[in-house]
Scaffold this motif. Structure first.
Motif, short mmCIF file in Angstrom:
data_model
loop_
_atom_site.label_atom_id
_atom_site.label_comp_id
_atom_site.label_asym_id
_atom_site.label_seq_id
_atom_site.Cartn_x
_atom_site.Cartn_y
_atom_site.Cartn_z
N GLU A 20 0.69 -1.22 0.19
CA GLU A 20 0.13 -0.01 0.08
C GLU A 20 0.83 1.21 0.14
OE1 GLU A 20 -3.28 2.23 2.71
OE2 GLU A 20 -2.98 -0.02 2.74
N ARG A 21 1.91 1.38 0.85
CA ARG A 21 2.72 2.54 0.83
C ARG A 21 3.22 2.67 -0.59
NH1 ARG A 21 8.57 0.89 3.44
NH2 ARG A 21 8.74 0.02 1.41
N ASP A 22 3.78 1.76 -1.27
CA ASP A 22 4.44 1.85 -2.55
C ASP A 22 3.30 2.13 -3.70
OD1 ASP A 22 6.66 1.62 -1.19
OD2 ASP A 22 7.16 -0.27 -1.70
N GLY A 23 2.12 2.10 -3.38
CA GLY A 23 1.06 2.44 -4.43
C GLY A 23 0.50 1.18 -5.02
N GLY A 24 0.82 0.15 -4.55
CA GLY A 24 0.36 -1.13 -5.16
C GLY A 24 0.92 -1.41 -6.40
N PHE A 25 2.15 -0.90 -6.66
CA PHE A 25 2.67 -1.22 -8.11
C PHE A 25 3.93 -1.97 -7.83
CE2 PHE A 25 -0.26 2.26 -9.18
CZ PHE A 25 -0.86 1.66 -10.09
N CYS A 26 4.16 -2.84 -8.83
CA CYS A 26 5.86 -3.18 -8.66
C CYS A 26 6.77 -2.18 -8.96
CB CYS A 26 5.77 -4.29 -9.62
SG CYS A 26 7.65 -5.15 -9.60
N LEU A 27 7.81 -1.93 -7.97
CA LEU A 27 8.69 -1.00 -8.01
C LEU A 27 9.96 -1.39 -9.17
CD1 LEU A 27 8.78 0.81 -4.80
CD2 LEU A 27 7.58 1.41 -6.67
N LEU A 28 10.12 -2.75 -9.11
CA LEU A 28 11.21 -3.21 -9.84
C LEU A 28 10.96 -3.06 -11.41
CD1 LEU A 28 11.69 -6.68 -7.84
CD2 LEU A 28 12.78 -4.39 -7.46
N ALA A 29 9.93 -3.19 -11.92
CA ALA A 29 9.58 -2.97 -13.16
C ALA A 29 10.69 -3.41 -14.22
CB ALA A 29 9.58 -1.44 -13.69
N ALA A 66 6.58 -12.01 -10.82
CA ALA A 66 7.57 -12.09 -11.97
C ALA A 66 8.95 -11.33 -11.60
CB ALA A 66 6.91 -11.71 -13.06
N CYS A 67 8.77 -10.36 -11.18
CA CYS A 67 10.13 -9.38 -10.93
C CYS A 67 10.69 -9.85 -9.72
CB CYS A 67 9.61 -7.96 -10.90
SG CYS A 67 9.26 -7.01 -12.23
N ASN A 68 10.00 -10.17 -8.85
CA ASN A 68 10.76 -10.83 -7.44
C ASN A 68 11.42 -12.23 -7.83
OD1 ASN A 68 10.20 -12.93 -4.95
ND2 ASN A 68 10.59 -10.81 -4.41
N GLY A 69 11.14 -13.03 -8.87
CA GLY A 69 11.87 -14.10 -9.22
C GLY A 69 13.01 -13.84 -9.98
N ALA A 70 12.48 -12.92 -11.13
CA ALA A 70 13.52 -12.29 -11.93
C ALA A 70 14.73 -11.56 -11.20
CB ALA A 70 13.02 -11.26 -13.00
N LYS A 71 14.59 -11.01 -10.16
CA LYS A 71 15.66 -10.15 -9.31
C LYS A 71 16.56 -11.42 -8.94
CE LYS A 71 16.82 -7.07 -5.72
NZ LYS A 71 16.23 -6.54 -4.34
N ALA A 72 16.03 -12.55 -8.22
CA ALA A 72 16.88 -13.51 -7.58
C ALA A 72 17.66 -13.98 -8.77
CB ALA A 72 16.00 -14.42 -7.04
N ASP A 73 17.31 -14.14 -9.98
CA ASP A 73 18.32 -14.75 -10.90
C ASP A 73 19.07 -13.83 -11.75
OD1 ASP A 73 17.36 -17.20 -10.19
OD2 ASP A 73 15.60 -17.10 -11.76
N ALA A 74 18.88 -12.28 -11.49
CA ALA A 74 19.50 -11.24 -12.35
C ALA A 74 21.04 -11.16 -12.51
CB ALA A 74 18.99 -10.01 -11.77
N GLY A 75 21.61 -10.83 -13.43
CA GLY A 75 22.93 -10.69 -13.76
C GLY A 75 23.61 -9.35 -13.21
N SER A 76 24.69 -9.15 -13.38
CA SER A 76 25.10 -7.92 -12.79
C SER A 76 24.76 -6.36 -13.28
CB SER A 76 26.98 -7.82 -12.71
OG SER A 76 27.03 -8.11 -14.03
N LEU A 77 24.40 -6.57 -14.73
CA LEU A 77 23.94 -5.47 -15.01
C LEU A 77 22.43 -4.94 -14.72
CD1 LEU A 77 24.82 -5.60 -19.10
CD2 LEU A 77 25.91 -4.36 -17.13
N VAL A 78 21.73 -5.91 -14.53
CA VAL A 78 20.44 -5.55 -14.02
C VAL A 78 20.56 -5.34 -12.70
CG1 VAL A 78 18.15 -6.76 -13.26
CG2 VAL A 78 19.23 -7.32 -15.43
N LEU A 79 21.35 -5.93 -11.83
CA LEU A 79 21.55 -5.58 -10.53
C LEU A 79 22.06 -3.99 -10.06
CD1 LEU A 79 22.75 -8.82 -8.75
CD2 LEU A 79 20.54 -7.92 -8.68
#
Length: 131
Positions: A20-29, A66-79
């Motif tokens: 709710e604080r973050d507006g209900g949207f995924c911030l990772l995008a 989707a983003c929660n899982g993708a971040k866990a597997d993200a490479g160095s450029l994404v991080l």
């Protein structure tokens, strides 16, 4: 919303408040983002076994599945890109020091504005100074 719970996961009520604080949207995008936040993401990796210290709401941001899982597997450029936006915080020597890094690192929201995370329900624009 993700109902996963246990001793090493943030409480479900805290997750709901953060979303709710973050507006209900995924911030990772990240590519493939579902848009709607259904869970929270730890800005700092908790490491093996997890740390309840990093379940602090100032270490959490709203995320879609989707983003929660993708971040866990993200490479160095994404991080690196997530780090520039305050959505990834590097671990320090202790979890307490990592928590302080999260407190001191503002988060860039989808509108490009940066905010310090104050609690599960409050954020402060960087122009107002640190919390």
């Amino acid at each position: 919303m993700n109902r996963r719970k246990g001793i090493n996961h943030p409480p479900v009520d805290i997750k709901a408040l953060v979303i709710e604080r973050d507006g209900g949207f995924c911030l990772l995008a990240l590519p493939g983002c579902a848009g709607e936040a259904t869970t929270t993401d730890h800005r700092a990796n908790r490491g093996s076994g997890g740390s309840r210290v990093l379940n602090d709401p100032r270490c959490l941001v709203a995320a879609c599945w989707a983003c929660n899982g993708a971040k866990a597997d993200a490479g160095s450029l994404v991080l690196m890109e997530l780090e520039e936006r305050g959505l990834y915080v590097r671990k320090d020597s202790t979890n307490a020091k990592t928590l302080q890094r999260c407190i001191d690192t503002p988060v860039e929201y989808l509108d490009g504005e940066q905010h310090y995370l104050v609690s599960a329900t409050e954020r402060r624009h960087i122009s107002e100074g640190r919390p």
